[in-house]
Motif scaffolding. Structure first.
Motif, PDB file in Angstrom:
ATOM      1  N   THR A  53      35.577 -21.368  21.936  1.00  0.00           N
ATOM      2  CA  THR A  53      35.125 -22.665  22.451  1.00  0.00           C
ATOM      3  C   THR A  53      34.136 -23.306  21.489  1.00  0.00           C
ATOM      4  N   VAL A  54      33.139 -22.514  21.065  1.00  0.00           N
ATOM      5  CA  VAL A  54      32.090 -23.090  20.225  1.00  0.00           C
ATOM      6  C   VAL A  54      32.611 -23.387  18.824  1.00  0.00           C
ATOM      7  N   SER A  57      34.831 -26.334  18.055  1.00  0.00           N
ATOM      8  CA  SER A  57      34.244 -27.635  18.343  1.00  0.00           C
ATOM      9  C   SER A  57      34.112 -28.533  17.137  1.00  0.00           C
ATOM     10  N   ARG A 136      34.598 -39.155  15.922  1.00  0.00           N
ATOM     11  CA  ARG A 136      35.195 -37.927  16.439  1.00  0.00           C
ATOM     12  C   ARG A 136      36.703 -38.094  16.560  1.00  0.00           C
ATOM     13  N   SER A 191      36.740 -27.599  23.551  1.00  0.00           N
ATOM     14  CA  SER A 191      35.531 -27.364  22.754  1.00  0.00           C
ATOM     15  C   SER A 191      34.267 -27.556  23.591  1.00  0.00           C
ATOM     16  N   VAL A 192      33.087 -27.331  22.985  1.00  0.00           N
ATOM     17  CA  VAL A 192      31.828 -27.496  23.725  1.00  0.00           C
ATOM     18  C   VAL A 192      31.629 -28.917  24.211  1.00  0.00           C
ATOM     19  N   PHE A 193      32.276 -29.896  23.568  1.00  0.00           N
ATOM     20  CA  PHE A 193      32.103 -31.279  24.019  1.00  0.00           C
ATOM     21  C   PHE A 193      32.536 -31.440  25.475  1.00  0.00           C
ATOM     22  N   GLU A 194      33.468 -30.603  25.916  1.00  0.00           N
ATOM     23  CA  GLU A 194      33.912 -30.692  27.310  1.00  0.00           C
ATOM     24  C   GLU A 194      32.814 -30.271  28.283  1.00  0.00           C
ATOM     25  N   TYR A 251      28.758 -25.616  14.229  1.00  0.00           N
ATOM     26  CA  TYR A 251      29.097 -24.933  15.472  1.00  0.00           C
ATOM     27  C   TYR A 251      29.462 -23.467  15.249  1.00  0.00           C
TER      28      TYR A 251
END
Lengths: 396, 385
Positions: A53-54, A57, A136, A191-194, A251
């Motif tokens: 996940t991280v 990102s 992005r 990703s962490v943005f979620e 990240y």
């Protein structure tokens, strides 16, 4: 050679066929090995899920700029002058209007209520610059629409609305002493943005009395190689001197610490448990050899070698532990794969991630199981290979 | 021969099997002891929280500030005994990866509100009177080998000085010991005044307040009065008991309790099978001699006791060894982590739980084999061959 092979096959089959006679003993080995594998794979899936996940990102062609030494967006602070200077930097991608694709951003912490425990947890509220969408890539509004700049509208990451209360589309929510409307939900490839909530940077600046200062500036590079140009530009200007990193490596570094902790916990625990299971496996296999003492000795008496007895016992042990390994892996997969978890990331905010099993992890689990089976089989097999002929005539 | 002697002799008839079984039990109890020590560390903040202490934070999120004027106003609330305040400095010493809490405080009231921090009176006085004084918790002082009188530069990853530097110089004037081993001393404190005057931003704001009430009975009223007083201001507050605050903070890390229970559960389920299985094997192998014992007058109860006694002895030996190793490991873990997860303490509670678990495990694994042994029919058993 052919004869030895036939003997091995015959003895191995005798071994395997006699497993049902020792059903409970054998079953206990299988379950013990399955438990060990499940514990190991549980931790590995946790570490792997967090890490992917991280680390998933960052983009290699987006640069993140922070105040030197701040280490994270939360602790960083940049002036308006600095973000304007960044727009003049070389190596940046430009939009149709010729302006650099740069997004000055704020990153503040607000409270959300975790659905699972109903306790408060830190959520990141990110203020996006007007060109953030072009900076992005890989962001998709999956429901609703993007917020309108200058209003109290929010879009929330998919993980936030899944794990925290009150972020459903259209809902009004009170954050940072303000009423907001959730107008959209976005996906960002897991990703962490979620795990973030997004709003307009100007609205947040007003709300937090930040004036025109921001915490980070993101810029889209015209190619990943242009990062060096940007770094040189920042170093050359005493007004800048920022920490410039590619988003991907930014990240990657953050993901490493946490997943290392999980691995440092998981492997020693799994290895300690393996020793316990190994003791069980040895007991089972010694019992198996003892039970067949007479049979093995009889075989020896009619001309069978020691090797078939050795191999037969080894195969039995490896088979039992392999079954245990597969059962453990399957159980972990069914119980844990895809399960959503959340922890504090390096920005002191929640990172939501899903436990993730991969074939590589399953291989690690099964290898551990086979090691238990091998060590648990080799000593009893050695005893089986050296059964004295006299044992055939001993009273049992 | 007494029953106990008989149990002992039986146990070591197949030494290899016994050693392996004891070893499996040993591992499970060592895992239990170590994880319980770890859980103790994580829960230290909750367990040592003062019943009469409240934490006042910014309502938006506890990382945000509030005006220092709130301290005086809170002191006027009925039922309040002491009020002090604190600021998170984000400090580190040389290596940012080594974690400890660095907090800017109002010296006298802060030490008054935490009586579990033990400090010689002279060091307390030095801390109050010297503007650049630093007090270090024992864990931090040990970690870096600091001695009283050392000059300690601390860096912040949040703040900068007005002169642009991110390092502050302090003089270590004392070392704080915890009243018990469970009190977390992985922190340093220094004077808010020094911090406020030198930092480049933040002004007259503080991070959070700690309130001591006259008695825990006043908690609810004080909590309400404080939050009402600051309602509808730009800096609304949220007041919680120290325990509730610590609990919510720990929750943020994730469901650690579940992970620990799952691992301990798996470890014990495994040895339950291994030990139970060993005992079944043992009884089956001894069918003949149990029949003989019955023939010569051993009662069924004694046979039952013999088998249960053997499984209990197994679990007690393995369990005690496992606890011993977990106890030794607790010191190693404290050193290895430098107290970053909290104080790793092996409390008597862990030992008590272990004894309960040993008894349960021994009885559970011995029960079925013992019943089986009790019911062995002399005629069938001896006529079996």
């Amino acid at each position: 050679m052919g004869r030895t092979f036939t003997q091995i096959a015959a003895v191995t089959m005798m071994n395997l066929r006699s497993i049902p006679d020792r059903l409970w003993t054998s079953l206990s080995t299988v379950i013990a090995v399955a438990m060990v594998t499940a514990v190991l794979l549980g931790f590995l899936a946790l570490a792997n899920g967090f890490q992917s996940t991280v680390q998933g990102s960052g983009s290699p062609d987006v640069a993140v700029m922070l105040r030197k030494g701040s280490g994270s967006e939360l602790n960083s602070n940049l002036t308006r002058e600095q973000s304007l200077l960044v727009e003049e930097a070389p190596g940046l991608a430009r939009g149709a209007d010729g302006k650099a694709l740069v997004s000055p951003e704020l990153y503040v912490v607000v409270d959300g209520i975790k659905k699972s425990s109903r306790t408060k947890a830190n959520l990141p509220l990110r203020g996006l610059g007007v060109r953030a969408n072009q900076v992005r890539s890989g962001i998709k509004i999956s429901a609703g629409r993007m917020f309108t700049p200058g209003t109290n509208e929010l879009v929330v990451g998919r993980a936030v609305s899944r794990q925290f209360e009150g972020f459903e589309l259209g809902r009004k929510i009170r954050l940072a002493a303000q009423n907001w409307t959730v107008v959209g939900e976005f996906e960002a490839a897991g990703s962490v943005f979620e795990s973030e909530i997004w709003a307009d940077v100007a609205v947040l600046q007003g709300l937090y009395q930040r004036g025109s200062s921001v915490q980070s500036v993101r810029a889209r590079l015209d190619s990943p190689a242009s990062l060096e140009k940007l770094k040189a530009y920042s170093e050359a200007d005493p007004r800048l001197k920022l920490d410039v990193q590619a988003e991907r490596s930014f990240y990657a570094e953050q993901g490493k610490g946490m997943s290392d902790i999980i691995l440092y916990l998981g492997w020693p625990l799994a290895i300690a448990m393996s020793f316990g299971a190994l003791a069980g496996a040895l007991n089972t296999m010694y019992a198996s050899v003892d039970a067949r003492m007479r049979e093995i000795a009889t075989l020896r008496a009619i001309g069978f070698g020691g090797t078939p007895a050795f191999v037969g016992t080894m195969v039995e042990s490896l088979l039992l532990s392999a079954i245990g390994g597969v059962v453990g892996a399957l159980a972990t997969y069914l119980l844990f794969d895809g399960i959503s978890a959340a922890t504090l990331g390096s920005n002191f905010t929640q990172v939501v991630f899903a436990l993730k099993m991969t074939p590589q992890l399953v291989v690690q689990g099964v290898v551990l199981a086979l090691v238990i089976g091998f060590v648990g089989g080799v000593f009893p097999a050695w005893r089986a290979a050296r059964v004295p002929l006299l044992a055939a005539f001993k009273e049992q | 021969m007494t029953l106990i002697e008989l149990v002992r002799k039986n146990l070591f008839r197949k030494p290899l099997r016994t050693i392996l079984t004891v070893f499996a039990i040993f591992i499970a109890f060592a895992i239990f002891g170590v994880l319980a020590t770890f859980q103790n560390a994580m829960n230290a903040g909750i367990d040592t929280a003062g019943a009469d202490r409240l934490i006042v934070t910014n309502k938006i999120n506890f990382t945000l500030q509030m005006p220092i004027a709130y301290v005086q106003r809170t002191r006027g609330v009925e039922g309040v005994k002491i009020v002090t305040h604190a600021d998170w400095f984000g400090g580190y010493y040389q290596d940012p990866r080594i974690f400890f809490a660095a907090i800017a405080v109002e010296p006298a009231s802060y030490l008054d509100i935490y009586p579990e921090y033990l400090l010689p009176p002279a060091q307390r006085q030095a801390f109050i009177s010297d503007r650049t004084a630093l007090l270090a918790g024992e864990t931090v002082a040990k970690q870096f080998g600091w001695k009283v009188g050392d000059r300690i530069p601390l860096k912040s990853n949040i703040f900068q000085q007005k002169n642009g530097s991110d390092a502050w110089d302090f003089t270590l004037v004392g070392i704080i010991k915890g009243e018990t081993a469970r009190v977390d001393t992985n922190f340093v404190i220094f004077q808010y005044e020094y911090f406020k005057e030198t930092r480049s931003f933040g002004g007259d704001t503080i991070g959070w307040m700690i309130v001591k009430t006259q008695s825990p009975k006043d908690n609810a009223n004080v909590m309400k009065a404080v939050d009402v007083m600051f309602a509808n201001s730009p800096f609304e507050t949220e007041t919680q008991t120290e325990q509730a605050f610590a609990k919510a903070f720990l929750e943020q890390a994730g469901d650690l309790g579940f992970i620990i229970s799952a691992v301990v559960g798996a470890a014990f389920a495994t040895i339950l099978l291994i030990v139970g299985n060993t005992m079944m094997l043992t009884v089956r192998e001894r069918t003949n001699e149990i029949a003989v014992m019955k023939t010569i007058g051993f009662t069924s109860q004694r046979i039952f006791g013999l088998v249960i006694g053997e499984s209990l002895l197994l679990t007690v030996i393995g369990g005690a060894l496992g606890l011993l190793v977990a106890w030794l490991l607790s010191f190693a873990l404290q050193n290895a982590t430098g107290g970053a997860f909290g104080p790793m303490t092996f409390t008597p509670g862990i030992a008590i739980w272990s004894v309960v678990l040993m008894a349960m495990l021994g009885l559970l694994t011995g029960l079925i084999p013992a019943l089986r042994a009790m019911r062995i029919n002399v005629v069938t058993a001896l006529g079996r061959k």
